[in-house]
Scaffold this active site. Structure first.
Site, mmCIF file in Angstrom:
data_model
loop_
_atom_site.group_PDB
_atom_site.id
_atom_site.type_symbol
_atom_site.label_atom_id
_atom_site.label_comp_id
_atom_site.label_asym_id
_atom_site.label_seq_id
_atom_site.Cartn_x
_atom_site.Cartn_y
_atom_site.Cartn_z
ATOM 1 N N LYS A 87 28.390 13.376 29.965
ATOM 2 C CA LYS A 87 28.971 14.541 30.457
ATOM 3 C C LYS A 87 28.136 15.527 29.682
ATOM 4 O O LYS A 87 28.078 15.555 28.314
ATOM 5 C CB LYS A 87 30.497 14.819 30.010
HETATM 6 C C1 E4P Z 1 37.335 17.821 32.709
HETATM 7 O O1 E4P Z 1 36.213 17.437 33.058
HETATM 8 C C2 E4P Z 1 37.432 19.140 31.925
HETATM 9 O O2 E4P Z 1 36.865 18.900 30.655
HETATM 10 C C3 E4P Z 1 38.789 19.395 31.867
HETATM 11 O O3 E4P Z 1 39.389 19.311 32.940
HETATM 12 C C4 E4P Z 1 39.017 20.835 31.227
HETATM 13 O O4 E4P Z 1 40.498 20.918 31.170
HETATM 14 P P1 E4P Z 1 41.103 22.461 30.437
HETATM 15 O O5 E4P Z 1 40.553 23.399 31.246
HETATM 16 O O6 E4P Z 1 42.495 22.400 30.788
HETATM 17 O O7 E4P Z 1 40.656 22.158 29.072
#
Ligand code: E4P
Length: 226
Positions: A87
């Site tokens: 990622k």
């Molecule tokens: C997923 O890949 C993201 O990092 C995650 O959904 C972020 O969620 P948040 O906005 O609740 O931190």
């Protein structure tokens, strides 16, 4: 639409995996920190998730800041397990890193995406997954679902020559807060929604379902006691 779970909590992942509905896992530095995990244990923790969800894509986020470091850390993360997805946040440094990793068959999930141009650049760079955030727009009073729709419509207009045999790049609806985010993402044709465990449980339940269960049980009790 496929469901990923958005957590680094091993118990939540085990529980959700037991339901037979999971197609993947996404984590991020905040979600790992929330588990109380230590730096020294991060890679082992990711390997444990990959073992629980063998064969399913598990996104492990790089915290590197330069292209070179992203490529090096991405290769290291990818070497941990065959189902690791690297990622990377959308930025000038991650575009060439994504291109280099994709050229070596390493899957990148481009995250912290908030606009169609960001998503289009991620796709063009060779990202296997693109993660537009919804909830964080809502957190500031903007319309996250409207932004998601622009990303989906823009990306799905074109082919990119990467991951074609896997149907990539796939859109992962991220920063999901509610079952309605899941519903609207599905109606828009998002490939995936990555959902926190609490929100996933809310997707299972509905007040009328719960009421119906109570009534069925009460009426069946009469049959049994007949
Ligand atoms: C997923 O890949 C993201 O990092 C995650 O959904 C972020 O969620 P948040 O906005 O609740 O931190």
């Amino acid at each position: 639409m496929k469901f990923f779970i958005d957590t680094a909590d091993l118990d939540e992942i085990r529980e959700a995996a037991s339901w037979g509905v999971l197609s993947g896992v996404t984590t991020n530095p905040s979600l790992y920190a929330k588990t109380g995990g230590k730096l020294a244990d991060f890679e082992d923790h990711m390997v444990k998730i990959c073992s629980i969800c063998e064969g399913l894509p598990v996104s492990a986020e790089s915290t590197a800041e330069t292209t070179e470091e992203m490529i090096a850390e991405g290769k290291r993360l990818a070497s941990l397990a065959p189902n690791i997805v690297v990622k990377l946040p959308i930025c000038e440094a991650s575009l060439p890193a994504t291109h280099a990793l994709a050229a070596e068959g390493i899957r990148v999930n481009m995250t912290l995406v908030f606009s169609a141009p960001q998503a289009l650049l991620a796709a063009r760079a060779g990202a296997r997954y693109i993660s537009p955030f919804v909830g964080r727009f809502d957190d500031i009073g903007d319309d996250g679902l409207a932004q998601l729709e622009t990303v989906i419509n823009a990306v799905q207009n074109f082919d990119y020559g990467y991951w074609d045999e896997e149907g990539g790049p796939e859109i992962i609806t991220a920063s999901v807060r509610t079952p309605n985010h899941v519903t609207q993402a599905a109606l828009m044709g998002a490939d995936i929604a990555t959902v926190p465990f609490a929100a996933l449980k809310k997707c299972v339940h509905h007040p009328l379902t719960d009421q119906g269960l109570v009534k069925f049980a009460a009426d069946w009790k009469k049959v049994v006691e007949g």
